[in-house]
Design an enzyme around this catalytic site. Structure first.
Site, PDB file in Angstrom:
ATOM      1  N   HIS A 131      -8.130  -3.719  -1.777  1.00 55.99           N
ATOM      2  CA  HIS A 131      -8.991  -3.714  -0.594  1.00 55.99           C
ATOM      3  C   HIS A 131      -9.102  -2.322  -0.007  1.00 55.99           C
ATOM      4  CE1 HIS A 131      -4.875  -4.873   0.598  1.00 55.99           C
ATOM      5  NE2 HIS A 131      -5.070  -4.069   1.641  1.00 55.99           N
TER       6      HIS A 131
HETATM    7  P1  AMP Z   1      -2.471  -3.238   3.284  1.00 59.45           P
HETATM    8  O1  AMP Z   1      -2.228  -4.378   2.337  1.00 59.45           O
HETATM    9  O2  AMP Z   1      -1.231  -2.564   3.733  1.00 59.45           O
HETATM   10  O3  AMP Z   1      -3.489  -2.278   2.760  1.00 59.45           O
HETATM   11  O4  AMP Z   1      -3.097  -3.878   4.585  1.00 59.45           O
HETATM   12  C1  AMP Z   1      -3.493  -5.212   4.638  1.00 59.45           C
HETATM   13  C2  AMP Z   1      -4.361  -5.390   5.818  1.00 59.45           C
HETATM   14  O5  AMP Z   1      -4.748  -6.735   5.822  1.00 59.45           O
HETATM   15  C3  AMP Z   1      -3.677  -5.101   7.128  1.00 59.45           C
HETATM   16  O6  AMP Z   1      -4.446  -4.193   7.864  1.00 59.45           O
HETATM   17  C4  AMP Z   1      -3.587  -6.455   7.800  1.00 59.45           C
HETATM   18  O7  AMP Z   1      -3.767  -6.346   9.193  1.00 59.45           O
HETATM   19  C5  AMP Z   1      -4.721  -7.210   7.149  1.00 59.45           C
HETATM   20  N1  AMP Z   1      -4.566  -8.630   7.050  1.00 59.45           N
HETATM   21  C6  AMP Z   1      -3.446  -9.290   6.804  1.00 59.45           C
HETATM   22  N2  AMP Z   1      -3.702 -10.619   6.699  1.00 59.45           N
HETATM   23  C7  AMP Z   1      -5.010 -10.787   6.880  1.00 59.45           C
HETATM   24  C8  AMP Z   1      -5.881 -11.893   6.888  1.00 59.45           C
HETATM   25  N3  AMP Z   1      -5.435 -13.114   6.688  1.00 59.45           N
HETATM   26  N4  AMP Z   1      -7.169 -11.679   7.103  1.00 59.45           N
HETATM   27  C9  AMP Z   1      -7.632 -10.443   7.297  1.00 59.45           C
HETATM   28  N5  AMP Z   1      -6.872  -9.356   7.315  1.00 59.45           N
HETATM   29  C10 AMP Z   1      -5.564  -9.515   7.097  1.00 59.45           C
END
Ligand code: AMP
Length: 757
Positions: A658
């Site tokens: 992502h």
């Molecule tokens: P990273 O995996 O460290 O690149 O970041 C994951 C991102 O996903 C973080 O900014 C979280 O706040 C976000 N996040 C976690 N769970 C969810 C969810 N269920 N829906 C949307 N965003 C999420």
């Protein structure tokens, strides 16, 4: 502390004393002994169960005999083992009567928090109790803590409840000369009922305690050896002789063997946390391979691999009570003196090892068919049945078929019942040789070929397991610390169901504990999103790459799957998604770390994170970047004062590649800590532009995933000034008007509103 030194009444020759240390792992028992011995003029012997067997762990009996012979030589003795309950101490106390000497207890009753963090951080521990597993073990041990009382037979008990108490006791014993005595009585006890941190246990245990009584074969399990304690981890079996010296596998059928806790430094205890592969005997039932020959091969391969597996263990499982293969293997393993801490046999259902046997196995092997399909009866049918359709589809992604002598590792989706209830994160399918004329590819009794294939099959199986173990062991010390911090933070909080169902590996792989804790508040919603249907989209599968490395074996915790589920099944998450296309989905970050924070999620299965990205994913990266830019511009139309940056976390906490599109105000209640800040404002954050450059020129992105980056001091991303904490940093950035650093202004790393004409 005062010493009772009365020159007039001193005996000519000093009397030895026996000092029983009492304390959890990490409480500092060994250091205590070493420090006293360094400064003392009295002859001391330290009896340590972790090293008593020629530098290896030994038995309590060995400790008793070594203590007795030192006392005979008029040497004073430290008993350096946990000795947390009365029963564990009683035989040592009896030595006092036998040798007519005083017995003391020194209780290192330090806060659990401190013991845990020391145990987690240490390296090269004699009993190999260190790293992430230590946290759970220390807490479990503290459950059974029973402080010593004078009535047990001590002449003196010193309680140390802080590090300065410990220093005091070291100095007391360290300055005790050969002829000196110490006054009798209890010293230093402040809080006899110090509370055990049950809350941490709840967090660390996660999966409901197994019910020994529910065991299908009614044979009971290791837990039944200790009535009243239904947790496998809590068993407290006295071993009369050392496990290593006693590999004759004498326990009853229906029990796992080779695991016992005897109050030593918990090296054995920690086995319950060790990565474990449970495997059935391959080819012996349906494929009619000769049992003797098969048993020889199992033992040969087990011996070879246990030497390489670190603290991981292998468990041969058979459903039948009087299994021929199990008894043959037991006997042969015993002859070969295979380390029974690393190799166990177990009677039970391989699909219910935790829930009915109390045995935690994160990986199970399946005696598969060549088509890698369910059915056929036996273990194959049972495993596919228990794992649900998730295993079938995950298997399909890895391989279409399997040839004899090979194995394939399949990470189990978090939605699989085997993952949820049994804590199984991987299934390894393995195919052995067939000697049954009714089945395909019969070898017609050609045992030369057959043995070679069976050897290859076990070798591939154990290699597959070893690669999973290696990946898990690759976690850094900082990650371990995070686990502890998180455990301690959560100890008093109630937890929702899905968290209770996480496995050890879940904990180990939580890079960002903070997302986790945010998750815990909302985990119901996430749990709901795990309902994976079997009609999954026909994603592009990069199985070759994944077989060759990438994050294939990374065990993402169930809480880290939410984005993956959305990417795979966007139709189920329409309300949460801003855009759905063939290649990507777009959504608002659930815990935005700035005024605007959008995620562009790849829909390619098998690319879980930047580490998995290869040259052929360049177009995907480009697509994600373009969509990211489009959304940044859209948001700039709404608020032209914002500035955006697009990039990836080097080591993301959530599965599924992502791209973050994040405004540079970082004005959000979810921007809570150093880790959050540094994950967006150090080299850990890889600009999308740079990632694309690297992938197009070298075929992969540079990862800056050193956890040190996340714990760096807090610095303003514009003027680089340092700030002591997040509130101060936030208040500074609210008004900082300094230009962005030159690096960020180059190459389009920042996205602004178009300049006014
Ligand atoms: P990273 O995996 O460290 O690149 O970041 C994951 C991102 O996903 C973080 O900014 C979280 O706040 C976000 N996040 C976690 N769970 C969810 C969810 N269920 N829906 C949307 N965003 C999420």
């Amino acid at each position: 502390m005062d010493m009772d030194v009365d020159g007039a009444s001193r005996p000519k020759e000093g009397k030895a004393i026996l000092v029983i240390l009492v304390g959890a792992p990490g409480s500092g028992k060994s250091t205590f002994c070493e420090e006293v011995m360094r400064s003392s003029t009295r002859p001391w012997i330290r009896v340590c169960q972790d090293t008593i067997g020629n530098g290896k762990a030994g038995s309590k009996a060995q400790c008793l005999s070594s203590a007795a012979s030192a006392l005979k030589d008029h040497k004073s003795v430290f008993i350096d083992r946990c000795n947390l309950d009365r029963e564990q101490r009683s035989e040592f106390v009896k030595l006092g009567d036998v040798h007519k000497i005083d017995v003391h207890a020194v209780v290192l009753d330090l806060p659990a928090k401190l013991c845990i963090s020391r145990s987690v951080k240490r390296t090269g521990h004699e009993g190999n109790l260190q790293g992430g597993k230590a946290a759970a073990v220390v807490n479990r041990m503290l459950q059974k803590k029973e402080l010593p009382k004078l009535s047990e037979g001590y002449s003196r008990i010193t309680f140390c409840q802080s590090e300065s108490d410990v220093k005091g006791a070291i100095s007391t014993y360290g300055s005790l000369g050969p002829l000196d005595n110490l006054p009798h009585g209890c010293f230093g006890q402040k809080n006899p009922d110090s509370k055990v941190q049950v809350g941490i246990m709840k967090f660390l245990k996660k999966v409901p305690a197994p019910d020994a009584a529910a065991r299908p074969d009614g044979s009971g399990d290791t837990t039944s050896q200790n009535p009243g304690k239904n947790d496998y981890f809590h068993k407290d079996v006295e071993m009369a002789s050392p496990i290593l010296d006693n590999p004759n596998l004498e326990s009853k059928e229906g029990e796992s063997q080779g695991v016992a806790f005897d109050g030593s430094h918990a090296s054995r205890f920690s086995l319950d946390d060790a990565p474990t592969l449970a495997f059935p005997s391959i080819s012996t039932s349906d494929f009619q391979f000769n049992y003797e020959k098969a048993a020889d091969i199992i033992v040969e391969k087990v011996a070879e691999f246990t030497a390489k597996l670190g603290n991981a263990r292998l468990v041969l499982v058979d459903l039948t009570h009087k299994s021929k293969i199990l008894s043959l293997v037991k006997a042969k393993a015993s002859e070969k003196h295979i380390d029974t801490q690393k190799f166990l046999t177990h009677v039970g259902d391989i699909t219910k090892l935790h829930s009915t046997g109390g045995l935690n196995c994160n990986v199970i092997a399946n005696a598969a068919n060549w088509r890698l399909k369910p059915g056929g009866g036996g273990v194959n049918a049972a495993i596919f049945n228990a794992a649900g359709p998730e295993l079938e589809s995950a298997t399909k992604e890895r391989a279409k078929s399997l040839s004899p002598g090979n194995a394939v590792v399949v990470p189990l989706p978090a939605s699989s019942p085997l993952f949820v209830t049994e804590g199984v994160t991987h299934v390894i399918h393995v195919l052995g040789p067939n000697m049954n004329p009714q089945r395909p590819n019969c070898l017609n009794n050609d045992y030369e070929k057959g043995c070679k294939i069976l050897q290859d099959a076990y070798a591939s199986l154990f290699e597959g397991f070893a690669s999973i173990v290696r990946t898990q062991a690759g976690q850094s010390r900082e990650e371990n610390e995070n686990i502890v911090k998180k455990a301690l933070k959560l100890q008093d909080k109630s937890e929702c169901h899905s968290r209770n169902n996480l496995t050890n590996i879940d904990q180990k792989n939580k890079r960002d504990a903070d997302h986790g804790s945010e998750k815990s508040k909302k985990c119901k919603g996430i749990q709901d999103s795990f309902g994976v249907s079997s009609d999954s989209r026909d994603e592009r599968v990069d199985s070759e790459h994944r077989r060759n490395g990438g994050s294939m074996n990374k065990a993402w915790g169930s809480w880290a799957q939410a984005l993956h589920q959305m990417a795979m099944h966007p139709e189920k998450h329409k309300d949460d998604l801003l855009e759905i296309s063939e290649d990507v989905v777009v959504l608002n970050d659930l815990y935005p770390k700035a005024k605007k924070h959008v995620l562009i999620l790849s829909r390619t299965r098998g690319v879980d994170c930047l580490e998995d990205v290869q040259k052929e994913h360049f177009q995907l990266l480009k697509k994600m970047h373009d969509v990211g830019l489009k959304w940044a511009r859209k948001l700039l139309d709404e608020n032209a004062s914002l500035v955006f940056r697009l990039g990836y976390h080097s080591a993301p906490s959530m599965r599924q590649l992502h791209l973050h599109v994040i405004s540079q105000d970082f004005d959000s209640k979810h921007m809570k800590n150093k880790k959050h800040w540094n994950s967006f404002n150090t080299a850990f954050f890889r600009d999308s532009i740079d990632v694309m450059d690297e992938v197009s020129s070298h075929g992969k992105a540079t990862l800056k995933d050193d956890d040190k980056l996340l714990s760096m001091e807090l610095r303003c991303h514009r003027c680089r000034s340092a700030h002591p904490n997040i509130p101060r940093l936030k208040s500074h950035i609210g008004s900082c008007k300094a230009p962005f650093p030159a690096y960020l202004l180059e190459n389009g790393r920042l996205v602004h509103a178009p300049a006014e004409p």
